[in-house]
Design a protein around this motif. Structure first.
Motif, PDB file in Angstrom:
ATOM      1  N   VAL A   1       0.440  10.309  -4.501  1.00 21.34           N
ATOM      2  CA  VAL A   1       1.082   9.293  -4.339  1.00 21.34           C
ATOM      3  C   VAL A   1       2.113   8.501  -3.251  1.00 21.34           C
ATOM      4  O   VAL A   1       2.101   9.622  -2.136  1.00 21.34           O
ATOM      5  CB  VAL A   1       2.960   8.725  -5.800  1.00 21.34           C
TER       6      VAL A   1
ATOM      7  N   VAL B   1      -3.259   5.056   0.242  1.00 21.96           N
ATOM      8  CA  VAL B   1      -2.456   5.578  -0.992  1.00 21.96           C
ATOM      9  C   VAL B   1      -1.045   5.161  -0.037  1.00 21.96           C
ATOM     10  O   VAL B   1       0.133   4.650  -0.031  1.00 21.96           O
ATOM     11  CB  VAL B   1      -2.373   7.185  -1.522  1.00 21.96           C
TER      12      VAL B   1
ATOM     13  N   VAL C   1      -2.066   4.334  -5.961  1.00 19.90           N
ATOM     14  CA  VAL C   1      -2.080   6.007  -6.437  1.00 19.90           C
ATOM     15  C   VAL C   1      -3.745   6.028  -6.328  1.00 19.90           C
ATOM     16  O   VAL C   1      -4.747   5.605  -6.393  1.00 19.90           O
ATOM     17  CB  VAL C   1      -1.604   6.113  -6.987  1.00 19.90           C
TER      18      VAL C   1
END
Length: 304
Positions: free
Chosen positions: A168, A231, A237
């Motif tokens: 993330v 990302v 993600v």
């Protein structure tokens, strides 16, 4: 010309007599004489002549014996080459592997095996780029497809089972978490990272099914590094196995996934014909060492 008869002639020249050559070679004097007669018939030359009660080589016989020295030297080198090829100290060996294993393990294996076997030629094949006509490799490092069977004619050895992580953006609310339930990623925009639709992707999809959802892929990329950079750019993600976390770029965080944790198993397969090949055996040893060291590093990193 018969090579064995040339060897007999050289023994006669070196020993100076038929009886001396017979003793050296473990033959009878009669057998030595028969070989000399046959060699004279083959060459059409008088190679020995009577000298008193014995025989001695003629000038032609000495010339032929001297010239044969180079032949026997080359034959000895050929015998050594055949022995090296049979044992794996020479020749070629093909090794197939997938990209993330190549980054983590293959450089160390290749560096060591080429030092141990300097005449060995390695044919390294990236599975993602290997076509159907490439031919079967001698050794293959691959992700298990879940079928429970390997390639016919190969012996399979498990290497490691590794978990997947959510990658993330550093500013995401998930970035500071110790772990994240897989279902919490349900509403996130996913970046796909396995265009081949292989067993790595299937292991993830199976875990998502267990969690009760199917991921929504907004972006399709070719590999893990590219997906991770998407990302970092704030696109969404991506979920990758631990091997893909080497050298993460700035701006992203890898978060362990739980409930359930997707996992993939990696094995190495070696062709039955190569199980006693010294270079192949060494590659398997080096690979196991690389995997063990990598696994230990991951444990230390997690503990820290």
């Amino acid at each position: 010309m018969d090579v064995h008869r040339l060897r007999v002639l050289r023994a006669v020249v070196a020993a100076g007599s038929v009886h001396g050559a017979a003793t050296t070679l473990g033959y009878t004097a009669s057998a030595i004489s028969q070989h000399l007669t046959a060699l004279q018939r083959e060459t059409g030359l008088p190679l020995v002549q009577r000298a008193g009660r014995g025989i001695e080589p003629t000038a032609a016989g000495r010339a032929v014996a001297d010239a044969a020295a180079g032949l026997f030297h080359e034959l000895a080198e050929l015998d050594a080459l055949v022995a090296d090829l049979r044992s794996g100290r020479d020749g070629a060996l093909s090794v197939s592997y997938f990209a993330s294993a190549g980054s983590a393990w293959i450089p160390g294996v290749v560096a060591a095996v080429t030092r141990d076997f300097p005449r060995l030629r390695l044919d390294l094949r990236l599975l993602e780029l290997t076509g159907p006509d490439a031919g079967a490799p001698d050794i293959e490092i691959a992700v298990d497809d879940g079928s429970g069977g390997g390639r016919p004619g190969y012996r399979c050895r498990p290497l490691v089972t590794e978990p997947y992580f959510a990658v993330v953006r550093a500013g995401s609310p998930l970035a500071g978490r110790a772990d994240v339930d897989l279902v919490e990623l349900r509403s996130e925009p996913w970046v796909d990272n396995d265009v081949a639709r292989g067993p790595c992707r299937q292991a993830l999809l199976d875990a998502c099914t267990t969690a009760g959802f199917s991921p929504t892929f907004h972006i399709e990329t070719q590999d893990y590094p590219t997906a991770i950079r998407f990302v970092a750019a704030g696109v969404g993600v991506t979920v990758v196995p631990r091997l893909a976390l080497l050298d993460l770029p700035p701006g992203v965080v890898a978060v362990p996934i739980v409930n359930p944790t997707p996992r993939r198993s990696i094995s190495v397969q070696v062709a039955e014909s190569m199980v006693d090949n010294l270079a192949a055996v060494r590659i398997l040893e080096l690979l196991a060492d690389q995997v063990d060291a990598w696994t230990q590093d991951r444990r230390l990193s997690s503990a820290g």
